[in-house]
Structure formats: structure tokens, C-alpha cells
Design a protein around this motif. Structure first.
Motif, PDB file in Angstrom:
ATOM      1  N   ASN A 279      32.580 160.352 -11.296  1.00 42.90           N
ATOM      2  CA  ASN A 279      33.227 159.634 -10.194  1.00 42.90           C
ATOM      3  C   ASN A 279      33.164 158.110 -10.327  1.00 42.90           C
ATOM      4  O   ASN A 279      33.685 157.405  -9.456  1.00 42.90           O
ATOM      5  N   ILE A 280      32.554 157.592 -11.379  1.00 46.34           N
ATOM      6  CA  ILE A 280      32.455 156.135 -11.514  1.00 46.34           C
ATOM      7  C   ILE A 280      33.863 155.547 -11.622  1.00 46.34           C
ATOM      8  O   ILE A 280      34.730 156.089 -12.313  1.00 46.34           O
ATOM      9  N   ASP A 281      34.106 154.450 -10.925  1.00 49.22           N
ATOM     10  CA  ASP A 281      35.444 153.878 -10.921  1.00 49.22           C
ATOM     11  C   ASP A 281      35.478 152.572 -11.716  1.00 49.22           C
ATOM     12  O   ASP A 281      34.445 152.004 -12.088  1.00 49.22           O
ATOM     13  N   TYR A 282      36.686 152.106 -11.968  1.00 52.12           N
ATOM     14  CA  TYR A 282      36.876 150.917 -12.801  1.00 52.12           C
ATOM     15  C   TYR A 282      36.177 149.688 -12.228  1.00 52.12           C
ATOM     16  O   TYR A 282      35.501 148.969 -12.982  1.00 52.12           O
ATOM     17  N   PRO A 283      36.291 149.384 -10.926  1.00 52.77           N
ATOM     18  CA  PRO A 283      35.593 148.197 -10.413  1.00 52.77           C
ATOM     19  C   PRO A 283      34.085 148.238 -10.633  1.00 52.77           C
ATOM     20  O   PRO A 283      33.469 147.201 -10.890  1.00 52.77           O
TER      21      PRO A 283
ATOM     22  N   MET B 265      23.437 162.860 -11.675  1.00 50.94           N
ATOM     23  CA  MET B 265      23.920 161.929 -12.695  1.00 50.94           C
ATOM     24  C   MET B 265      25.303 162.335 -13.183  1.00 50.94           C
ATOM     25  O   MET B 265      26.195 161.489 -13.355  1.00 50.94           O
ATOM     26  N   ARG B 266      25.499 163.619 -13.391  1.00 53.65           N
ATOM     27  CA  ARG B 266      26.811 164.086 -13.849  1.00 53.65           C
ATOM     28  C   ARG B 266      27.894 163.741 -12.837  1.00 53.65           C
ATOM     29  O   ARG B 266      28.996 163.310 -13.207  1.00 53.65           O
ATOM     30  N   GLU B 267      27.606 163.896 -11.568  1.00 51.24           N
ATOM     31  CA  GLU B 267      28.583 163.549 -10.540  1.00 51.24           C
ATOM     32  C   GLU B 267      28.880 162.049 -10.542  1.00 51.24           C
ATOM     33  O   GLU B 267      30.025 161.630 -10.378  1.00 51.24           O
ATOM     34  N   ARG B 268      27.848 161.234 -10.721  1.00 48.27           N
ATOM     35  CA  ARG B 268      28.064 159.784 -10.772  1.00 48.27           C
ATOM     36  C   ARG B 268      28.966 159.413 -11.940  1.00 48.27           C
ATOM     37  O   ARG B 268      29.858 158.562 -11.812  1.00 48.27           O
ATOM     38  N   LEU B 269      28.734 160.042 -13.089  1.00 50.25           N
ATOM     39  CA  LEU B 269      29.558 159.742 -14.259  1.00 50.25           C
ATOM     40  C   LEU B 269      31.002 160.168 -14.048  1.00 50.25           C
ATOM     41  O   LEU B 269      31.939 159.453 -14.424  1.00 50.25           O
TER      42      LEU B 269
ATOM     43  N   ASN C 275      37.923 158.304 -20.117  1.00 52.29           N
ATOM     44  CA  ASN C 275      37.615 159.295 -21.147  1.00 52.29           C
ATOM     45  C   ASN C 275      36.149 159.211 -21.561  1.00 52.29           C
ATOM     46  O   ASN C 275      35.469 160.248 -21.712  1.00 52.29           O
ATOM     47  N   TYR C 276      35.639 158.003 -21.730  1.00 52.42           N
ATOM     48  CA  TYR C 276      34.241 157.837 -22.139  1.00 52.42           C
ATOM     49  C   TYR C 276      33.290 158.491 -21.137  1.00 52.42           C
ATOM     50  O   TYR C 276      32.417 159.289 -21.513  1.00 52.42           O
ATOM     51  N   PHE C 277      33.440 158.179 -19.868  1.00 49.66           N
ATOM     52  CA  PHE C 277      32.501 158.701 -18.880  1.00 49.66           C
ATOM     53  C   PHE C 277      32.673 160.198 -18.668  1.00 49.66           C
ATOM     54  O   PHE C 277      31.694 160.917 -18.426  1.00 49.66           O
ATOM     55  N   ASP C 278      33.893 160.721 -18.791  1.00 48.22           N
ATOM     56  CA  ASP C 278      34.093 162.164 -18.701  1.00 48.22           C
ATOM     57  C   ASP C 278      33.368 162.891 -19.834  1.00 48.22           C
ATOM     58  O   ASP C 278      32.713 163.919 -19.622  1.00 48.22           O
ATOM     59  N   VAL C 279      33.484 162.343 -21.045  1.00 44.82           N
ATOM     60  CA  VAL C 279      32.841 162.990 -22.202  1.00 44.82           C
ATOM     61  C   VAL C 279      31.318 162.925 -22.080  1.00 44.82           C
ATOM     62  O   VAL C 279      30.620 163.910 -22.344  1.00 44.82           O
ATOM     63  N   VAL C 280      30.795 161.773 -21.677  1.00 46.30           N
ATOM     64  CA  VAL C 280      29.340 161.670 -21.497  1.00 46.30           C
ATOM     65  C   VAL C 280      28.854 162.695 -20.487  1.00 46.30           C
ATOM     66  O   VAL C 280      27.816 163.342 -20.680  1.00 46.30           O
ATOM     67  N   SER C 281      29.594 162.875 -19.399  1.00 44.97           N
ATOM     68  CA  SER C 281      29.171 163.830 -18.375  1.00 44.97           C
ATOM     69  C   SER C 281      29.125 165.254 -18.912  1.00 44.97           C
ATOM     70  O   SER C 281      28.362 166.089 -18.413  1.00 44.97           O
ATOM     71  N   GLU C 282      29.903 165.534 -19.955  1.00 47.95           N
ATOM     72  CA  GLU C 282      29.937 166.874 -20.529  1.00 47.95           C
ATOM     73  C   GLU C 282      28.794 167.129 -21.507  1.00 47.95           C
ATOM     74  O   GLU C 282      28.381 168.283 -21.691  1.00 47.95           O
ATOM     75  N   ILE C 283      28.288 166.085 -22.169  1.00 51.33           N
ATOM     76  CA  ILE C 283      27.300 166.325 -23.231  1.00 51.33           C
ATOM     77  C   ILE C 283      25.867 166.011 -22.816  1.00 51.33           C
ATOM     78  O   ILE C 283      24.935 166.366 -23.537  1.00 51.33           O
TER      79      ILE C 283
END
Length: 348
Positions: A282-286, A276-280, A251-259
Motif C-alpha cells: 500500500n505504500i504510495d508515491y508521495p 509489513m507486507r501490507e505496508r509494502l 513494481n519494486y514494492f509489489d515484488v518485495v512484498s512477495e519474497i
């Protein structure tokens, strides 16, 4: 070694502001009981899914009434959005009300939305920040104040109240950009650094910039110089921790990618922004675990903190237990208690 807690305050569609505030205050009161040193609250405007906490000073005043020892920090106050005299008055008032427990964290912020909403030119943020910081320190330490700088003017003002702490509350700068690491080092300010903006693989390079600026200016490194901010969660094992926090991190990275927004309309900046938006997204837990986090059982967290402490030479870890806002109040409380019971004593 000091251990702190940090909050933005995301508010999902299934949450409400009053409940989010009550949970934050309750978690801060528990942090006071458990022996954490400072609670740091971020100032964010016009983006409730990212944070519904535009006025952290008011929440810190409420926390002050529920605690006796916990220090009250801003991480950070977006100084260019405020008149420095008003800010000096408000922070000094909190220092008086809390018996001298304020930590003043100052910065400029990275989201254009904050500036646009207040009609402040983000291009002027560094000038406003540097002028405002000097005015605030003068307001706290001088009986009467006169200044004439580019953006602010005053003659023979008596600013009250004065803070209890002398000469003033501790000041710490949020260092995100190369320019801010340089400015903070050149003026020997303690700093916050780390998190998603300066993850572990990048942090060492940025700290070298700070240390070079210190040396070039002839300063010694200040005491308590680095508050290393990292996502932290402790549980019975790594699998349990992942199950608890992964949806919240997503949720955090999805919201950052939006704003986030591009720095300019140029093709170069637009391309960098989209990447940068794509990286955010698609960033994974590991990746988050390895680059930004301390996630696992108590023994793992002890070893991870010891390794990072040796690598970066910090004596203060700012623990971001509640990243993304969806892990659940009781899970956060449980993680804080386990951290205080099993991890903190190894470093104190």
C-alpha cells in the motif's frame, strides 16, 4: 562529493535476461563517460522479478572491459553463501583485470530464500560473515595462509592472485540491522546505508549507533565513511519524473512484498510480517518520494541533496536510478545525463 550508481536487476515477464545485461553494461559505460565514480551491483538469488543478477562479479568483469575509470563495486556480496577463499580469488582476479578498480562491498542479505537455496543456515550468517571477512583480508595480504576457525580450516595455502590495490581493495559493509551498524562502527568500516531498509526518517538514528560504536572502540570515523543510498531520478519537472518512474516503483514494492518471509513461525513474527507486507503493498508515491527518494527537476535535486548532505554528513551519494526495472533504458540514460550535466557540478 562522489556520485555512484546502484543496481539490482529486476526482470519482468516482458523482459529477457540478455537484454537486461546489455542495458546495465551500456548504462555503466555511460556512467564512466559522465563522471560517476563507482557502479555497485547487488547479489540476489532465485528471485528474478526482484533481480536476475546472481553473479555480479561476472558482469563487473564485462563492465571493466567497457570502461576506463569507473570503479567496480559489489553492493553487496552475500559472503555467507561463498567459501571465503574462492571469493578472495575471484575479487582479486577482477582487481587485476580492471587495473585496480574494485570496491569490495560485503554483507549478509535479508532474504531467507537466498540461504535456503544454497542450504546455508541463515542463523549462522553473522558467524560466517565475520569469519569470512577476516579470512579474505588475510588471503589478500599474507603470502601463505593458515587458519582454524569454527566454520573454515586451512593449512599453509598460497592464495593467488593478490589484488593490485594495497593492502587490499577498499571494504565497505552494508549496514541494515542495528547489529551491523554496531559491528561496522566497532571495526571502523565504511558503510552503505539508506534506501527502503533504512529510510530517511530512520537513517539518523542508525548512524548514531554507528558513531557511538566508533567512539566506544576508540576509532576515528574513516574517510568516505558513508555511502548514502537513495532512489534518484531527475527530469524536466516533478510531474514528468513521477509519470516515468511510478509504475517501476510500484513494481519494486509489489515484488518485495512477495519474497519477504517472517523471521520465525511465532505468532508475534507472523503478525509483524503480515503488517509489513501490507505496508509494502500500500505504500504510495508521495511516501516513497519523501522518505527514500530524490525525485524532481535539477534544481530540486540540488536542494534536496544539499539538505540531506548537511543532515547526514555523507560525501558519497549512491544513486539508484533504475528502481523496479520498468522505467526504460533510454529514460535511465537521459536521467543520468541530466544529473551529470546539471546536478553533479554543484557538488564538485
Amino acid at each position: 562529493m562522489k556520485f555512484d550508481i546502484f543496481y539490482q536487476l529486476p526482470e519482468a515477464a516482458t523482459q529477457n535476461t540478455a537484454q537486461r545485461y546489455r542495458e546495465l553494461i551500456a548504462e555503466s559505460a555511460e556512467a564512466d563517460r559522465l563522471g560517476f565514480d563507482t557502479v555497485w551491483l547487488a547479489e540476489v538469488h532465485f528471485a528474478p522479478r526482484f533481480s536476475a543478477m546472481p553473479t555480479p562479479l561476472m558482469i563487473l568483469a564485462a563492465i571493466a572491459e567497457r570502461t576506463t575509470r569507473l570503479r567496480l563495486g559489489m553492493a553487496v556480496n552475500l559472503m555467507p553463501l561463498h567459501h571465503p577463499l574462492r571469493l578472495a580469488e575471484e575479487i582479486a582476479t577482477l582487481d587485476v583485470l580492471s587495473g585496480g578498480r574494485v570496491e569490495f562491498g560485503a554483507g549478509r542479505g535479508a532474504f531467507a530464500l537466498n540461504y535456503r537455496g544454497y542450504g546455508v543456515e541463515m542463523a549462522n550468517s553473522r558467524e560466517l560473515f565475520e569469519e569470512g571477512l577476516e579470512i579474505i583480508k588475510a588471503a589478500w595480504t599474507q603470502r601463505r595462509l593458515t587458519f582454524h576457525v569454527k566454520h573454515f580450516h586451512a593449512d599453509n595455502l598460497e592464495v593467488v592472485p593478490k589484488p593490485i590495490q594495497r593492502p587490499h581493495p577498499p571494504i565497505r559493509l552494508a549496514a541494515n540491522s542495528v547489529e551491523t551498524f554496531t559491528f561496522a562502527g566497532a571495526h571502523a568500516y565504511p558503510i552503505f546505508a539508506g534506501g527502503p531498509v533504512n529510510p530517511i526518517p530512520v537513517l539518523g538514528e542508525r548512524l548514531e549507533i554507528y558513531n557511538r560504536a566508533l567512539a566506544d572502540a576508540g576509532h576515528k570515523r574513516p574517510d568516505d565513511w558513508l555511502a548514502a543510498a537513495l532512489m534518484v531520478f531527475v527530469g524536466r519537472d516533478k510531474a514528468h519524473v513521477r509519470a516515468t518512474i511510478e509504475p517501476s516503483l510500484r513494481n519494486y514494492f509489489d515484488v518485495v512484498s512477495e519474497i519477504i518471509e517472517p523471521e520465525s513461525p511465532s505468532a508475534e513474527h507472523q503478525a509483524a510480517f503480515l503488517a509489513m507486507r501490507e505496508r509494502l503493498k500500500n505504500i504510495d508515491y508521495p511516501t516513497v518520494d519523501s522518505m527514500m527518494g530524490i525525485f524532481g527537476d535539477a534544481e530540486y535535486c540540488i536542494d534536496r541533496i544539499a539538505e540531506l548532505k548537511e543532515r547526514f554528513k555523507f560525501s558519497r551519494l549512491v544513486c539508484w536510478f533504475e528502481t523496479g526495472g520498468l522505467s526504460g533504458h533510454q529514460n535511465v540514460i537521459d536521467a543520468m545525463r541530466l544529473f551529470a550535466d546539471r546536478v553533479m557540478p554543484k557538488f564538485q
